[in-house]
Design a protein around this motif. Structure first.
Motif, PDB file in Angstrom:
ATOM      1  N   VAL A 160     -31.708  22.098  -6.740  1.00 13.38           N
ATOM      2  CA  VAL A 160     -33.171  21.979  -6.764  1.00 13.38           C
ATOM      3  C   VAL A 160     -33.622  21.236  -8.016  1.00 13.38           C
ATOM      4  N   GLU A 205     -33.650  27.605   2.501  1.00 16.37           N
ATOM      5  CA  GLU A 205     -33.889  26.928   1.231  1.00 16.37           C
ATOM      6  C   GLU A 205     -34.417  25.508   1.448  1.00 16.37           C
ATOM      7  N   SER A 227     -36.741  31.851  -2.972  1.00 12.81           N
ATOM      8  CA  SER A 227     -35.894  31.446  -1.844  1.00 12.81           C
ATOM      9  C   SER A 227     -34.517  30.983  -2.291  1.00 12.81           C
ATOM     10  N   PHE A 228     -34.403  30.553  -3.540  1.00  7.74           N
ATOM     11  CA  PHE A 228     -33.149  30.002  -4.049  1.00  7.74           C
ATOM     12  C   PHE A 228     -32.381  31.089  -4.786  1.00  7.74           C
ATOM     13  N   LYS A 229     -31.267  31.499  -4.197  1.00  5.67           N
ATOM     14  CA  LYS A 229     -30.518  32.648  -4.716  1.00  5.67           C
ATOM     15  C   LYS A 229     -29.325  32.248  -5.592  1.00  5.67           C
ATOM     16  N   LEU A 275     -27.964  22.993   0.775  1.00  4.91           N
ATOM     17  CA  LEU A 275     -28.888  24.124   0.758  1.00  4.91           C
ATOM     18  C   LEU A 275     -28.816  24.900   2.069  1.00  4.91           C
ATOM     19  N   PHE A 281     -35.679  30.408 -12.907  1.00  5.86           N
ATOM     20  CA  PHE A 281     -34.270  30.316 -12.542  1.00  5.86           C
ATOM     21  C   PHE A 281     -33.341  30.858 -13.629  1.00  5.86           C
ATOM     22  N   PHE A 332     -37.497  23.974  -0.444  1.00  8.72           N
ATOM     23  CA  PHE A 332     -37.352  22.819  -1.316  1.00  8.72           C
ATOM     24  C   PHE A 332     -38.423  21.767  -1.028  1.00  8.72           C
ATOM     25  N   SER A 365     -27.580  26.413  -5.701  1.00 12.07           N
ATOM     26  CA  SER A 365     -28.864  26.011  -5.113  1.00 12.07           C
ATOM     27  C   SER A 365     -29.884  25.683  -6.194  1.00 12.07           C
ATOM     28  N   LYS A 366     -29.934  26.495  -7.213  1.00 11.91           N
ATOM     29  CA  LYS A 366     -30.882  26.264  -8.308  1.00 11.91           C
ATOM     30  C   LYS A 366     -30.588  24.948  -9.019  1.00 11.91           C
TER      31      LYS A 366
END
Length: 127
Positions: A71, A10, A61-63, A6, A100, A14, A67-68
């Protein structure tokens, strides 16, 4: 497992999200506490104190797709750490899934994969 991937901004988001979901049922179990401590260590944020960020700000925050996925993977591990998938946790995951943009098939496959990992972990612990 994947939290080191991350981005710096992020990582704090998280932890905020993990604390929210761990305490959503009103009971922070020893299993959830252990996982949260592991997250802090893995993220290099041992002294981090939750700031009480808004859920929308956290999720924004998660682009990246990566990352998604990270998470969601880690949150399922947290949720299953106490062996129970509470209704409040399920609703929270639904909100994240929709935010997401995961479709139902993709999400179902993802959840099945996490459950299989959990089963393997439990089998390994018994050996």
């Amino acid at each position: 497992m994947f939290l080191a991937e991350l981005q710096p901004e992020e990582k704090a988001a998280f932890l905020e999200l993990a604390v929210l979901i761990a305490s959503i049922d009103g009971n922070l179990s020893i299993y959830e506490t252990t996982v949260l401590n592991r997250y802090q260590k893995e993220l290099g944020l041992l002294d981090y104190q939750p700031a009480g960020m808004d859920i929308g700000d956290i999720l924004n925050s998660f682009k990246s797709e990566r990352s998604k996925n990270i998470v969601l993977t880690e949150l399922f591990q947290l949720i299953y750490s106490d062996g129970v998938f509470h209704n409040h946790e399920e609703e929270f995951i639904r909100i994240i899934k929709e935010h997401f943009g995961f479709d139902s098939d993709e999400f179902g496959s993802f959840k099945d994969w996490i459950e299989k990992i959990r089963e393997l972990s439990l089998t390994k612990e018994k050996l």
